[in-house]
Design a protein around this motif. Structure first.
Motif, PDB file in Angstrom:
ATOM      1  N   GLY A 130       0.802  -1.225   0.000  1.00  0.00           N
ATOM      2  CA  GLY A 130       0.000   0.000   0.000  1.00  0.00           C
ATOM      3  C   GLY A 130       0.829   1.268   0.000  1.00  0.00           C
ATOM      4  O   GLY A 130       0.295   2.364  -0.163  1.00  0.00           O
ATOM      5  N   VAL A 131       2.148   1.145   0.189  1.00  0.00           N
ATOM      6  CA  VAL A 131       3.012   2.339   0.247  1.00  0.00           C
ATOM      7  C   VAL A 131       3.987   2.375  -0.938  1.00  0.00           C
ATOM      8  O   VAL A 131       4.007   3.321  -1.725  1.00  0.00           O
ATOM      9  CB  VAL A 131       3.779   2.419   1.581  1.00  0.00           C
ATOM     10  CG1 VAL A 131       4.707   3.628   1.600  1.00  0.00           C
ATOM     11  CG2 VAL A 131       2.810   2.465   2.747  1.00  0.00           C
ATOM     12  N   GLY A 132       4.796   1.329  -1.069  1.00  0.00           N
ATOM     13  CA  GLY A 132       5.750   1.313  -2.187  1.00  0.00           C
ATOM     14  C   GLY A 132       6.941   0.428  -1.893  1.00  0.00           C
ATOM     15  O   GLY A 132       7.067  -0.158  -0.815  1.00  0.00           O
ATOM     16  N   THR A 133       7.809   0.352  -2.885  1.00  0.00           N
ATOM     17  CA  THR A 133       8.986  -0.513  -2.804  1.00  0.00           C
ATOM     18  C   THR A 133      10.228   0.307  -3.139  1.00  0.00           C
ATOM     19  O   THR A 133      10.186   1.160  -4.029  1.00  0.00           O
ATOM     20  CB  THR A 133       8.863  -1.669  -3.830  1.00  0.00           C
ATOM     21  OG1 THR A 133       7.671  -2.403  -3.539  1.00  0.00           O
ATOM     22  CG2 THR A 133      10.063  -2.608  -3.780  1.00  0.00           C
ATOM     23  N   SER A 134      11.305   0.064  -2.403  1.00  0.00           N
ATOM     24  CA  SER A 134      12.574   0.668  -2.805  1.00  0.00           C
ATOM     25  C   SER A 134      13.636  -0.425  -2.865  1.00  0.00           C
ATOM     26  O   SER A 134      13.678  -1.332  -2.027  1.00  0.00           O
ATOM     27  CB  SER A 134      12.984   1.797  -1.861  1.00  0.00           C
ATOM     28  OG  SER A 134      13.346   1.255  -0.628  1.00  0.00           O
ATOM     29  N   ILE A 135      14.432  -0.353  -3.908  1.00  0.00           N
ATOM     30  CA  ILE A 135      15.516  -1.321  -4.113  1.00  0.00           C
ATOM     31  C   ILE A 135      16.799  -0.532  -4.332  1.00  0.00           C
ATOM     32  O   ILE A 135      16.831   0.395  -5.150  1.00  0.00           O
ATOM     33  CB  ILE A 135      15.238  -2.211  -5.343  1.00  0.00           C
ATOM     34  CG1 ILE A 135      13.995  -3.073  -5.104  1.00  0.00           C
ATOM     35  CG2 ILE A 135      16.450  -3.085  -5.675  1.00  0.00           C
ATOM     36  CD1 ILE A 135      13.556  -3.874  -6.316  1.00  0.00           C
ATOM     37  N   THR A 136      17.852  -0.869  -3.585  1.00  0.00           N
ATOM     38  CA  THR A 136      19.146  -0.218  -3.782  1.00  0.00           C
ATOM     39  C   THR A 136      20.178  -1.291  -4.107  1.00  0.00           C
ATOM     40  O   THR A 136      20.320  -2.270  -3.383  1.00  0.00           O
ATOM     41  CB  THR A 136      19.565   0.553  -2.513  1.00  0.00           C
ATOM     42  OG1 THR A 136      18.523   1.478  -2.196  1.00  0.00           O
ATOM     43  CG2 THR A 136      20.868   1.312  -2.738  1.00  0.00           C
ATOM     44  N   MET A 137      20.848  -1.083  -5.246  1.00  0.00           N
ATOM     45  CA  MET A 137      21.862  -2.050  -5.676  1.00  0.00           C
ATOM     46  C   MET A 137      23.199  -1.339  -5.867  1.00  0.00           C
ATOM     47  O   MET A 137      23.244  -0.275  -6.498  1.00  0.00           O
ATOM     48  CB  MET A 137      21.449  -2.684  -7.010  1.00  0.00           C
ATOM     49  CG  MET A 137      20.212  -3.520  -6.917  1.00  0.00           C
ATOM     50  SD  MET A 137      19.744  -4.219  -8.516  1.00  0.00           S
ATOM     51  CE  MET A 137      18.882  -2.859  -9.257  1.00  0.00           C
ATOM     52  N   GLY A 138      24.248  -1.917  -5.312  1.00  0.00           N
ATOM     53  CA  GLY A 138      25.592  -1.373  -5.498  1.00  0.00           C
ATOM     54  C   GLY A 138      26.395  -2.307  -6.398  1.00  0.00           C
ATOM     55  O   GLY A 138      26.270  -3.525  -6.314  1.00  0.00           O
ATOM     56  N   PHE A 139      27.211  -1.725  -7.260  1.00  0.00           N
ATOM     57  CA  PHE A 139      28.081  -2.501  -8.169  1.00  0.00           C
ATOM     58  C   PHE A 139      29.473  -1.956  -8.019  1.00  0.00           C
ATOM     59  O   PHE A 139      29.751  -0.824  -8.432  1.00  0.00           O
ATOM     60  CB  PHE A 139      27.611  -2.353  -9.617  1.00  0.00           C
ATOM     61  CG  PHE A 139      26.174  -2.710  -9.839  1.00  0.00           C
ATOM     62  CD1 PHE A 139      25.164  -1.800  -9.575  1.00  0.00           C
ATOM     63  CD2 PHE A 139      25.826  -3.974 -10.299  1.00  0.00           C
ATOM     64  CE1 PHE A 139      23.832  -2.125  -9.768  1.00  0.00           C
ATOM     65  CE2 PHE A 139      24.495  -4.311 -10.499  1.00  0.00           C
ATOM     66  CZ  PHE A 139      23.498  -3.377 -10.230  1.00  0.00           C
ATOM     67  N   ARG A 140      30.357  -2.730  -7.418  1.00  0.00           N
ATOM     68  CA  ARG A 140      31.725  -2.243  -7.229  1.00  0.00           C
ATOM     69  C   ARG A 140      32.432  -2.165  -8.572  1.00  0.00           C
ATOM     70  O   ARG A 140      32.355  -3.073  -9.383  1.00  0.00           O
ATOM     71  CB  ARG A 140      32.479  -3.179  -6.282  1.00  0.00           C
ATOM     72  CG  ARG A 140      31.969  -3.046  -4.856  1.00  0.00           C
ATOM     73  CD  ARG A 140      32.712  -4.001  -3.953  1.00  0.00           C
ATOM     74  NE  ARG A 140      34.150  -3.841  -4.121  1.00  0.00           N
ATOM     75  CZ  ARG A 140      35.027  -3.959  -3.139  1.00  0.00           C
ATOM     76  NH1 ARG A 140      34.610  -4.249  -1.919  1.00  0.00           N
ATOM     77  NH2 ARG A 140      36.308  -3.836  -3.364  1.00  0.00           N
ATOM     78  N   LEU A 141      33.145  -1.076  -8.769  1.00  0.00           N
ATOM     79  CA  LEU A 141      33.800  -0.870 -10.066  1.00  0.00           C
ATOM     80  C   LEU A 141      34.980  -1.807 -10.265  1.00  0.00           C
ATOM     81  O   LEU A 141      35.414  -2.038 -11.391  1.00  0.00           O
ATOM     82  CB  LEU A 141      34.228   0.585 -10.220  1.00  0.00           C
ATOM     83  CG  LEU A 141      33.046   1.555 -10.419  1.00  0.00           C
ATOM     84  CD1 LEU A 141      33.497   2.989 -10.283  1.00  0.00           C
ATOM     85  CD2 LEU A 141      32.392   1.337 -11.765  1.00  0.00           C
ATOM     86  N   ASP A 142      35.491  -2.380  -9.139  1.00  0.00           N
ATOM     87  CA  ASP A 142      36.574  -3.350  -9.310  1.00  0.00           C
ATOM     88  C   ASP A 142      36.022  -4.755  -9.597  1.00  0.00           C
ATOM     89  O   ASP A 142      36.768  -5.725  -9.666  1.00  0.00           O
ATOM     90  CB  ASP A 142      37.505  -3.368  -8.083  1.00  0.00           C
ATOM     91  CG  ASP A 142      36.771  -3.740  -6.797  1.00  0.00           C
ATOM     92  OD1 ASP A 142      35.596  -4.160  -6.882  1.00  0.00           O
ATOM     93  OD2 ASP A 142      37.369  -3.594  -5.722  1.00  0.00           O
ATOM     94  N   GLY A 143      34.698  -4.866  -9.735  1.00  0.00           N
ATOM     95  CA  GLY A 143      34.090  -6.117 -10.160  1.00  0.00           C
ATOM     96  C   GLY A 143      33.839  -7.113  -9.035  1.00  0.00           C
ATOM     97  O   GLY A 143      33.351  -8.197  -9.275  1.00  0.00           O
ATOM     98  N   LYS A 144      34.173  -6.759  -7.771  1.00  0.00           N
ATOM     99  CA  LYS A 144      34.001  -7.719  -6.667  1.00  0.00           C
ATOM    100  C   LYS A 144      32.605  -7.647  -6.083  1.00  0.00           C
ATOM    101  O   LYS A 144      31.903  -6.684  -6.257  1.00  0.00           O
ATOM    102  CB  LYS A 144      35.039  -7.445  -5.583  1.00  0.00           C
ATOM    103  CG  LYS A 144      36.416  -7.889  -6.035  1.00  0.00           C
ATOM    104  CD  LYS A 144      37.467  -7.556  -5.008  1.00  0.00           C
ATOM    105  CE  LYS A 144      38.856  -7.854  -5.566  1.00  0.00           C
ATOM    106  NZ  LYS A 144      39.928  -7.257  -4.756  1.00  0.00           N
TER     107      LYS A 144
END
Lengths: 144, 119
Positions: A130-144
């Motif tokens: 009834g409110v919403g969804t939040s998704i946070t994704m991190g992608f390390r630039l060194d590929g790890k």
């Protein structure tokens, strides 16, 4: 706080199947210009496209925010509902509540959320029905 | 296997990307389900599909897929071909079914994408 190199917000409209993917294509172009490694770039692109499709298919509209600092790319999706009642179920491969229109385009197979998690270095999801969804994704630039 | 060899084996018509036929494909994926393509595809892959819409090209763009082959005699419209030209994506059309096209390429040494990695 790390130095922010890019911060840009992309609005994503509910049900906009025709333009779905345009934000992700723009994000990919920007990161390519920055010289992001091709493997990292593909993982960001896949997760970005998946989350953008989810906003189009499932949400009542939202935004996709790209932030880049010297260590990582961060993608943050926020929508205004309807929220996910059972996140554990939604994270199960094959579980889908997508409509016929999404399925006819080749999506809605219940692979999106697990695929985002697999591609990202860090993955956080919060949702309130009834409110919403939040998704946070991190992608390390060194590929790890 | 080069895209040129793939076009020959599938008796396919090359619709875009004539100048990229010397590109080497390492694996192939046959699917009408873009959700699965997004979950399985790795590097330097060609996609064989019977699904014809703009999202096939968009999915290919996101994954750096090097060529899309439309199977079962399906021909994409000009809008889809234009989207492919914009991102320099070679597109072909074959009369073979997806199963036969995949079988033909596998028989001649082009493997499938590996199993999906674990979370």
């Amino acid at each position: 706080m790390s130095q922010v190199l890019i911060r840009e917000v992309f609005p994503v409209a509910a049900g906009a199947y025709e333009t779905a993917g345009e934000a992700s294509a723009a994000i990919k172009r920007k990161l390519k210009q920055l010289g992001v490694d091709s493997g990292v770039l593909r993982r960001v692109s896949v997760a970005s496209y998946e989350v953008e499709l989810n906003l189009v298919i499932h949400s009542m509209g939202g935004t996709l925010t790209l932030t880049v600092d010297p260590q990582q790319v961060t993608l943050c999706s926020k929508d205004v509902g309807p929220g996910i009642p059972d996140i554990d179920k939604a994270m199960t491969e094959g579980y889908s509540t997508a409509n016929e229109e999404a399925r006819s385009l080749g999506f809605g197979a219940g692979m999106g959320l697990p695929n985002m998690k697999r591609n990202a270095s860090t993955f956080e999801i919060q949702s309130q029905a009834g409110v919403g969804t939040s998704i946070t994704m991190g992608f390390r630039l060194d590929g790890k | 296997m080069t895209l040129r060899q793939i076009a020959e084996l599938l008796q396919a018509e090359v619709l875009t990307g004539e100048d990229k036929l010397d590109t080497e494909a390492v694996t192939a994926c046959g699917s009408d389900l873009m959700s699965d393509v997004l979950a399985f595809v790795k590097d330097r892959t060609i996609l064989i599909t019977g699904l014809v819409n703009a999202h096939v090209v968009r999915t290919a763009e996101m994954l750096d897929i090097i060529c899309v082959v439309f199977a079962r005699g399906k021909r994409p419209g000009e809008e889809i071909l234009e989207a492919a030209r914009e991102i320099d994506l070679p597109v072909m059309a074959t009369k073979m079914t997806t199963y036969t096209a995949c079988g033909e390429l596998y028989l001649h040494g082009l493997p499938g994408t590996k199993e999906k990695p674990q979370s």
